[in-house]
Design a protein around this motif. Structure first.
Motif, mmCIF file in Angstrom:
data_model
loop_
_atom_site.group_PDB
_atom_site.id
_atom_site.type_symbol
_atom_site.label_atom_id
_atom_site.label_comp_id
_atom_site.label_asym_id
_atom_site.label_seq_id
_atom_site.Cartn_x
_atom_site.Cartn_y
_atom_site.Cartn_z
ATOM 1 N N UNK A 1 1.847 0.293 -8.412
ATOM 2 C CA UNK A 1 1.367 1.184 -7.349
ATOM 3 C C UNK A 1 0.888 0.373 -6.144
ATOM 4 N N UNK A 2 0.216 -0.741 -6.390
ATOM 5 C CA UNK A 2 -0.263 -1.585 -5.277
ATOM 6 C C UNK A 2 0.890 -2.228 -4.520
ATOM 7 N N UNK A 3 1.942 -2.620 -5.225
ATOM 8 C CA UNK A 3 3.116 -3.197 -4.554
ATOM 9 C C UNK A 3 3.749 -2.143 -3.646
ATOM 10 N N UNK A 4 3.909 -0.931 -4.165
ATOM 11 C CA UNK A 4 4.472 0.147 -3.354
ATOM 12 C C UNK A 4 3.594 0.484 -2.162
ATOM 13 N N UNK A 5 2.277 0.535 -2.368
ATOM 14 C CA UNK A 5 1.348 0.828 -1.275
ATOM 15 C C UNK A 5 1.392 -0.255 -0.212
ATOM 16 N N UNK A 6 1.459 -1.508 -0.632
ATOM 17 C CA UNK A 6 1.556 -2.607 0.336
ATOM 18 C C UNK A 6 2.845 -2.507 1.149
ATOM 19 N N UNK B 1 -3.248 4.532 7.895
ATOM 20 C CA UNK B 1 -4.553 4.912 7.359
ATOM 21 C C UNK B 1 -4.441 5.280 5.881
ATOM 22 N N UNK B 2 -3.379 5.997 5.524
ATOM 23 C CA UNK B 2 -3.191 6.411 4.132
ATOM 24 C C UNK B 2 -2.842 5.251 3.206
ATOM 25 N N UNK B 3 -2.096 4.275 3.725
ATOM 26 C CA UNK B 3 -1.632 3.168 2.888
ATOM 27 C C UNK B 3 -2.464 1.904 3.065
ATOM 28 N N UNK B 4 -3.644 2.039 3.659
ATOM 29 C CA UNK B 4 -4.491 0.863 3.878
ATOM 30 C C UNK B 4 -4.848 0.216 2.540
ATOM 31 N N UNK B 5 -4.909 -1.112 2.513
ATOM 32 C CA UNK B 5 -5.294 -1.802 1.271
ATOM 33 C C UNK B 5 -6.665 -1.345 0.787
ATOM 34 N N UNK B 6 -6.771 -1.186 -0.510
ATOM 35 C CA UNK B 6 -8.032 -0.751 -1.099
ATOM 36 C C UNK B 6 -9.030 -1.898 -1.114
ATOM 37 N N UNK B 7 -10.321 -1.589 -0.987
ATOM 38 C CA UNK B 7 -11.320 -2.657 -1.088
ATOM 39 C C UNK B 7 -11.378 -3.190 -2.509
ATOM 40 N N UNK C 1 3.175 -1.976 5.217
ATOM 41 C CA UNK C 1 3.992 -2.816 6.106
ATOM 42 C C UNK C 1 4.984 -1.968 6.902
ATOM 43 N N UNK C 2 5.589 -0.972 6.250
ATOM 44 C CA UNK C 2 6.537 -0.091 6.937
ATOM 45 C C UNK C 2 5.845 0.679 8.052
ATOM 46 N N UNK C 3 4.677 1.238 7.758
ATOM 47 C CA UNK C 3 3.961 2.019 8.764
ATOM 48 C C UNK C 3 3.450 1.131 9.899
ATOM 49 N N UNK C 4 3.148 -0.116 9.574
ATOM 50 C CA UNK C 4 2.702 -1.055 10.605
ATOM 51 C C UNK C 4 3.855 -1.362 11.572
ATOM 52 N N UNK D 1 9.634 2.936 -1.425
ATOM 53 C CA UNK D 1 8.259 2.461 -1.626
ATOM 54 C C UNK D 1 7.383 3.554 -2.242
ATOM 55 N N UNK D 2 7.579 4.799 -1.774
ATOM 56 C CA UNK D 2 6.785 5.890 -2.343
ATOM 57 C C UNK D 2 7.165 6.127 -3.808
ATOM 58 N N UNK D 3 8.410 5.850 -4.170
ATOM 59 C CA UNK D 3 8.826 5.967 -5.575
ATOM 60 C C UNK D 3 8.102 4.930 -6.431
ATOM 61 N N UNK D 4 7.895 3.734 -5.875
ATOM 62 C CA UNK D 4 7.140 2.705 -6.603
ATOM 63 C C UNK D 4 5.710 3.157 -6.849
ATOM 64 N N UNK D 5 5.096 3.739 -5.829
ATOM 65 C CA UNK D 5 3.722 4.230 -5.982
ATOM 66 C C UNK D 5 3.688 5.309 -7.062
ATOM 67 N N UNK D 6 4.656 6.225 -7.023
ATOM 68 C CA UNK D 6 4.714 7.297 -8.032
ATOM 69 C C UNK D 6 4.912 6.733 -9.434
ATOM 70 N N UNK D 7 5.795 5.750 -9.559
ATOM 71 C CA UNK D 7 6.023 5.128 -10.857
ATOM 72 C C UNK D 7 4.743 4.469 -11.368
ATOM 73 N N UNK D 8 4.037 3.767 -10.486
ATOM 74 C CA UNK D 8 2.785 3.121 -10.884
ATOM 75 C C UNK D 8 1.760 4.125 -11.382
ATOM 76 N N UNK D 9 1.616 5.235 -10.655
ATOM 77 C CA UNK D 9 0.661 6.260 -11.088
ATOM 78 C C UNK D 9 1.101 6.919 -12.390
#
Length: 195
Positions: free
Chosen positions: A29-34, A50-56, A38-41, A2-10
């Motif tokens: 990046x949003x798919x990876x963050x979501x 807290x770090x991966x919370x959905x953005x407003x 879910x994993x942290x939940x 998932x973190x690789x997806x976020x990195x790829x998005x950025x």
């Protein structure tokens, strides 16, 4: 993963060449963050949650730049001035700035003087500043040069449709060849496609 997806998005957002690249990067990046959220939940990781919370949801990505807001001026001169400003606004995503440079290259098709003699000083200045402030590598400088020269390339590959199109296109091709200004044929084709 998932973190690789976020990195790829950025990476796509930071290194993209068009607004589409930036949008696709944002989605990835949003798919990876979501997924991380879910994993942290599930694992009960409060700090990770807290770090991966959905953005407003926001209406604009940034306070600067009409391209990022999606509201471009209708007037040709105002739109061109906004593109010049956005192309050199370091607060905007790089992909948006490249997109605006592409628009500026073809904005010279709007006046007879620029069709015959090339882009105006404002467009040349925007491209010169972009080479310094936007290009990080020789390949990006070459890409900016290609964007600037876009109206001067490819006119021999243009296909015109219908009798009127063939007549106008043929006249534009003859003028472009006689005056050694391929921009005439490119801009003629562009204006016919926009009708």
């Amino acid at each position: 993963m998932r973190s690789s997806l976020v990195s790829l998005g950025f990476a796509m957002m930071d290194n993209g060449r068009s607004a589409m690249d930036a949008m696709i990067g944002t989605v990835i990046a949003n798919i990876g963050r979501d997924g991380l959220h879910q994993l942290y939940e599930v694992t009960g990781n409060a700090r990770g949650l807290e770090l991966a919370a959905p953005l407003p949801k926001r209406a604009a990505v940034t306070q600067s730049g009409a391209a990022a807001r999606g509201s471009l001026p209708v007037d040709r001169a105002a739109r061109r001035a906004a593109a010049v400003k956005d192309a050199n606004d370091s607060r905007l995503p790089r992909a948006i700035r490249f997109e605006r440079l592409g628009e500026l290259a073809f904005s010279s098709c709007g006046t007879v003087r620029e069709v015959l003699f090339g882009a105006g000083d404002d467009v040349r200045g925007a491209f010169d500043r972009a080479v310094v402030s936007l290009a990080r590598f020789p390949s990006e400088r070459a890409y900016i040069d290609l964007l600037f020269a876009a109206p001067d390339r490819g006119h021999s590959l243009i296909e015109y449709r219908g009798r009127v199109g063939l007549l106008i296109g043929g006249a534009a091709n003859v003028a472009a060849t006689a005056l050694q200004q391929p921009r005439i044929a490119t801009c003629t084709h562009l204006s016919m496609e926009l009708k």
